[in-house]
Motif scaffolding. Structure first.
Motif, short mmCIF file in Angstrom:
data_model
loop_
_atom_site.label_atom_id
_atom_site.label_comp_id
_atom_site.label_asym_id
_atom_site.label_seq_id
_atom_site.Cartn_x
_atom_site.Cartn_y
_atom_site.Cartn_z
N ALA A 95 -9.96 0.01 0.75
CA ALA A 95 -8.91 -1.01 0.64
C ALA A 95 -7.54 -0.36 0.84
O ALA A 95 -6.77 -0.18 -0.11
CB ALA A 95 -8.98 -1.71 -0.71
N GLY A 96 -7.23 0.00 2.08
CA GLY A 96 -5.93 0.59 2.37
C GLY A 96 -5.97 2.10 2.36
O GLY A 96 -6.96 2.73 1.99
N ASP A 97 -4.85 2.72 2.73
CA ASP A 97 -4.81 4.16 2.91
C ASP A 97 -4.88 4.94 1.60
O ASP A 97 -5.44 6.02 1.54
CB ASP A 97 -3.53 4.56 3.65
N HIS A 98 -4.27 4.39 0.54
CA HIS A 98 -4.15 5.12 -0.71
C HIS A 98 -4.60 4.25 -1.89
O HIS A 98 -4.46 3.03 -1.86
CB HIS A 98 -2.69 5.56 -0.96
N PRO A 99 -5.11 4.87 -2.95
CA PRO A 99 -5.39 4.09 -4.17
C PRO A 99 -4.08 3.62 -4.78
O PRO A 99 -3.03 4.22 -4.57
CB PRO A 99 -6.10 5.11 -5.07
N GLN A 100 -4.15 2.55 -5.55
CA GLN A 100 -2.95 1.97 -6.15
C GLN A 100 -3.18 1.68 -7.63
O GLN A 100 -4.30 1.37 -8.04
CB GLN A 100 -2.58 0.68 -5.42
N MET A 101 -2.10 1.75 -8.38
CA MET A 101 -2.17 1.47 -9.82
C MET A 101 -2.15 -0.03 -10.10
O MET A 101 -2.71 -0.49 -11.09
CB MET A 101 -1.00 2.14 -10.54
N GLY A 102 -1.48 -0.81 -9.29
CA GLY A 102 -1.43 -2.25 -9.51
C GLY A 102 -0.71 -2.63 -10.78
O GLY A 102 -1.24 -3.37 -11.62
N ASP A 103 0.52 -2.13 -10.95
CA ASP A 103 1.30 -2.41 -12.16
C ASP A 103 1.72 -3.88 -12.16
O ASP A 103 2.54 -4.31 -11.35
CB ASP A 103 2.54 -1.50 -12.17
N LEU A 104 1.18 -4.64 -13.08
CA LEU A 104 1.46 -6.08 -13.14
C LEU A 104 2.89 -6.38 -13.56
O LEU A 104 3.37 -7.50 -13.38
CB LEU A 104 0.48 -6.77 -14.08
N GLN A 105 3.59 -5.39 -14.13
CA GLN A 105 4.98 -5.58 -14.51
C GLN A 105 5.95 -5.24 -13.39
O GLN A 105 7.16 -5.45 -13.53
CB GLN A 105 5.29 -4.75 -15.75
N GLN A 106 5.44 -4.71 -12.27
CA GLN A 106 6.32 -4.36 -11.16
C GLN A 106 5.81 -4.97 -9.85
O GLN A 106 6.28 -6.02 -9.44
CB GLN A 106 6.44 -2.84 -11.05
N ASP A 107 4.83 -4.34 -9.23
CA ASP A 107 4.38 -4.78 -7.91
C ASP A 107 3.33 -5.87 -7.96
O ASP A 107 3.06 -6.52 -6.95
CB ASP A 107 3.82 -3.58 -7.13
N ASP A 162 0.86 -1.17 0.00
CA ASP A 162 0.00 0.00 0.00
C ASP A 162 0.90 1.23 0.00
O ASP A 162 1.13 1.87 1.00
CB ASP A 162 -0.90 -0.01 1.24
N ARG A 163 1.46 1.52 -1.14
CA ARG A 163 2.45 2.59 -1.19
C ARG A 163 1.90 3.78 -1.95
O ARG A 163 1.03 3.67 -2.82
CB ARG A 163 3.73 2.12 -1.86
N ARG A 164 2.43 4.95 -1.61
CA ARG A 164 2.03 6.17 -2.30
C ARG A 164 2.58 6.15 -3.73
O ARG A 164 3.67 5.67 -3.98
CB ARG A 164 2.56 7.40 -1.56
N THR A 165 1.81 6.68 -4.62
CA THR A 165 2.22 6.78 -6.01
C THR A 165 2.72 8.19 -6.28
O THR A 165 2.40 9.13 -5.56
CB THR A 165 1.01 6.45 -6.91
N ASP A 166 3.52 8.36 -7.29
CA ASP A 166 3.99 9.68 -7.70
C ASP A 166 2.82 10.39 -8.38
O ASP A 166 2.69 10.38 -9.61
CB ASP A 166 5.19 9.55 -8.64
#
Length: 330
Positions: A260-272, A2-6
């Motif tokens: 679902a957690g503190d921040h929205p997420q992109m869910g990059d399937l090629q990274q995280d 659950d990490r912050r995005t740029d």
């Protein structure tokens, strides 16, 4: 994670047309709420109130309005918004479609909201309210966005809805770019898809989950009520995302919102990969995610021509499931 995005870099991201190279979409944060009764005058007035609440959040960013029945944007400062629109909603003929958009001046506006309600030619169809903000709006206080979605949901009382990162197009053009949007949606599982499915009512069900998942009264009852919802979420979270900040529940007048957690997420399937927080919520809510889509164009995602629309639609709906494979690219 659950990490912050740029967020600021997302504001500047542009998705080009595959032939001309001209920008056709951006990435922002968007809420979409689907609600019944759009032919009733009080529901139409409520939709205007939701737009007015959005305008308070957006402040000076909103400069244009597409009034009901118009094809041209007008200066919002000269439109007597929202007083005139409240009156129009109260006086609108139920047989006619009613819709209003407010937005900023920017091409492909990241600040924009729409309320669209059907006429009595098809009163069983759901109406929708959508509200977009720049991703950078999340930088300082994502709680403010959650509070806004709670307010909008309390006003329109949706059957279901979602909020999170999403592709943003010119208002009304969201479904016009399948060849451009699908490769992005296929890579970033956290992106939501406006207008993904038909507007037929699905009592007791939701379409999918995201950072915020909105359950109206029928969907909440179908999962067993608030207490049972918490009982399903707790073990799913402990099993799938034990190291992440916990989920939270936010009541609104007519249902509940799962965060679902503190921040929205992109869910990059090629990274995280798939966000654990989204996987946990999807697992807990799976019994009420609607899956009865028939293999016909009106029921399915609009995709590049070479893809199997039914298979890809079902894969996208359940893309957060544990062990689920990624959807296909272009």
């Amino acid at each position: 994670m659950d990490r912050r995005t740029d967020y600021e870099s997302l504001d500047e991201a542009l998705i080009p047309h595959r032939h001309s190279g001209n920008p056709v979409m951006r990435i922002g944060v968007r809420a979409q709420l689907f609600f019944p009764g759009g032919t009733r005058l009080q529901v139409r007035v409520a939709a205007v109130e939701a737009l007015a609440a959005y305008a308070r959040l957006a402040g000076p960013h909103l400069t244009r309005i597409l009034p009901n029945g118009s094809k041209r944007l007008a200066n919002i400062a000269r439109a007597d918004f929202p007083e005139r629109q409240r009156q129009q909603a109260a006086e609108a003929a139920p047989g006619e479609v009613f819709g209003i958009t407010v937005c900023e001046d920017r091409k492909i506006p990241l600040w924009h909201a729409t309320a669209q309600l059907p006429g009595d030619y098809s009163p069983e169809l759901l109406s929708y309210f959508t509200a977009a903000t720049p991703a950078s709006f999340m930088t300082e206080d994502p709680d403010r966005h959650v509070a806004a979605v709670v307010e909008w949901a309390s006003i329109v009382r949706p059957d279901y809805g979602t909020a999170g990162f999403a592709l943003i197009a010119e208002p009304g053009m969201e479904l016009q770019w399948p060849d451009e949007s699908w490769p992005v949606l296929s890579r970033f599982s956290g992106l939501d898809h406006l207008g993904a499915f038909n507007l037929n009512r699905k009592p007791g069900c939701i379409q999918a989950v995201n950072w915020l998942t909105v359950l109206g009264e029928a969907a909440l009852a179908a999962i067993g009520g608030r207490q049972r919802l918490g009982e399903r979420l707790s073990p799913a979270w402990s099993e799938i995302a034990p190291a992440e900040p916990g989920f939270s529940l936010h009541d609104f007048d007519g249902g509940i919102i799962v965060r679902a957690g503190d921040h929205p997420q992109m869910g990059d399937l090629q990274q995280d990969g798939i966000p654990e927080t989204y996987r946990a919520v999807s697992a807990a809510l799976r019994p009420i995610i609607f899956a009865g889509y028939r293999n016909r164009p009106g029921d399915l995602l609009k995709l590049p021509a070479k893809l199997d629309r039914h298979r890809e639609t079902m894969g996208w709906i359940f893309r957060f499931d544990s062990g689920a494979g990624s959807v296909s690219g272009s």
